[in-house]
Design an enzyme around this catalytic site. Sequence first.
Site, PDB file in Angstrom:
ATOM      1  N   PRO A  46       0.814  -1.221   0.000  1.00 56.82           N
ATOM      2  CA  PRO A  46       0.000   0.000   0.000  1.00 56.82           C
ATOM      3  C   PRO A  46       0.848   1.272   0.000  1.00 56.82           C
ATOM      4  CG  PRO A  46      -0.720  -1.526   1.715  1.00 56.82           C
ATOM      5  CD  PRO A  46       0.568  -2.044   1.191  1.00 56.82           C
ATOM      6  N   GLU A  97       2.421  -8.760   8.064  1.00 56.22           N
ATOM      7  CA  GLU A  97       2.501  -7.300   8.203  1.00 56.22           C
ATOM      8  C   GLU A  97       3.411  -6.681   7.139  1.00 56.22           C
ATOM      9  OE1 GLU A  97      -0.267  -7.413  10.470  1.00 56.22           O
ATOM     10  OE2 GLU A  97       0.652  -5.422  10.384  1.00 56.22           O
ATOM     11  N   ARG A 105      -3.025  -7.585 -21.231  1.00 55.87           N
ATOM     12  CA  ARG A 105      -4.068  -7.157 -22.173  1.00 55.87           C
ATOM     13  C   ARG A 105      -3.528  -6.160 -23.197  1.00 55.87           C
ATOM     14  NH1 ARG A 105      -9.294  -7.355 -21.548  1.00 55.87           N
ATOM     15  NH2 ARG A 105      -9.551  -5.246 -22.335  1.00 55.87           N
ATOM     16  N   ASP A 132     -11.605   1.021 -24.942  1.00 56.98           N
ATOM     17  CA  ASP A 132     -11.898   0.896 -23.506  1.00 56.98           C
ATOM     18  C   ASP A 132     -11.675   2.264 -22.869  1.00 56.98           C
ATOM     19  OD1 ASP A 132      -8.869  -0.783 -22.447  1.00 56.98           O
ATOM     20  OD2 ASP A 132      -9.375   1.320 -22.462  1.00 56.98           O
TER      21      ASP A 132
HETATM   22  C1  4FV Z   1      -1.113  -4.177  -1.469  1.00 61.55           C
HETATM   23  C2  4FV Z   1      -1.762  -3.095  -2.112  1.00 61.55           C
HETATM   24  C3  4FV Z   1      -1.417  -4.709  -0.139  1.00 61.55           C
HETATM   25  C4  4FV Z   1      -0.287  -5.386   2.787  1.00 61.55           C
HETATM   26  C5  4FV Z   1       0.064  -6.395   3.882  1.00 61.55           C
HETATM   27  C6  4FV Z   1      -0.082  -7.535   1.750  1.00 61.55           C
HETATM   28  C7  4FV Z   1      -0.782  -6.230   1.658  1.00 61.55           C
HETATM   29  C8  4FV Z   1       0.256  -7.703   3.198  1.00 61.55           C
HETATM   30  N1  4FV Z   1      -0.160  -4.638  -2.304  1.00 61.55           N
HETATM   31  N2  4FV Z   1      -1.165  -2.955  -3.322  1.00 61.55           N
HETATM   32  N3  4FV Z   1      -2.780  -2.306  -1.656  1.00 61.55           N
HETATM   33  N4  4FV Z   1      -0.551  -5.618   0.358  1.00 61.55           N
HETATM   34  O1  4FV Z   1      -2.405  -4.325   0.466  1.00 61.55           O
HETATM   35  O2  4FV Z   1      -0.221  -3.886  -3.402  1.00 61.55           O
HETATM   36  O3  4FV Z   1       1.618  -8.060   3.338  1.00 61.55           O
END
Ligand code: 4FV
Length: 262
Positions: free
Chosen positions: A102, A129, A166, A181
């Site tokens: 994230p 985590e 794609r 698209d």
């Molecule tokens: C995520 C996202 C995501 C966070 C903790 C995997 C998770 C766990 N990856 N974009 N949004 N990853 O939430 O790519 O390790």
Amino acid sequence: MLSGNLLTSAPKVPLWFGCITLFPELFQALRYGVIGRALEQQMLHVETMNPRQFAKDNYQRVDDYPYGGGAGMVMMAEPLCDAIDALKESAPSTPHVIYLSPQGRVFDQVAALELMQKQSLILIAGRYEGIDERVLDTVDAEWSVGNFVLSGGEIAALLMIDVMARLLPGVVGDASSVATDSITSGLLKYPQYTRPEVLNDRRVPSMLLSGHHQEIAKWRLKQALGRTWLKKPELLAKRQLTQSETELLAEFISENNARKKD
Ligand code: 4FV
């Protein structure tokens, strides 16, 4: 490249993905539909590497408690780094190494076009985590598929592979469907209909049954302009409308306002 007993066109280098994941079976999801066909036709190559096979202890540990305390577990650096090195050996060219989290830059269609130029990409799917920070020091980039928290990075990896695949020539049968698209055309897609012609007293718009392809294209453009105006006006702000598009949109708006008064 041999397909059947015919030599097909000169093999283009397939878009290559090496995915690091504790759950390789999740990547079976790519074996369906147009992406599955792209894999079969070797336009796309996806392989997985499980850090667990590089675990150093008898329990095959790949995660451990965080230093400093706190909730949850952290993926250990060594199995991940060994998995990255193993995929680098297997990649056809120096891979661009991405950690999915994230905290990364949010992925979109433009990013897809940029990233697929790398030809070889390693996608690290985190769990728990997250991963030991010392792995992040070795990766080329951190990408996110959106501002939310997934259980694991695998779904993010699958999403990115799907979007990039794609865009490979020939993966989506009719190139015009990619061209029209919403992201590529800058407009939302026009309404689509298929059989039956009448459903619960709702008829397919007669224009679509007319066989007048030029008129149909004009109708579809008007609907795409109108829908974009209604649902995502910010896309219109980015698009320089031609004179005829402006007139079509004006027509849609006046018809829409007239319908509202009814
Ligand atoms: C995520 C996202 C995501 C966070 C903790 C995997 C998770 C766990 N990856 N974009 N949004 N990853 O939430 O790519 O390790």
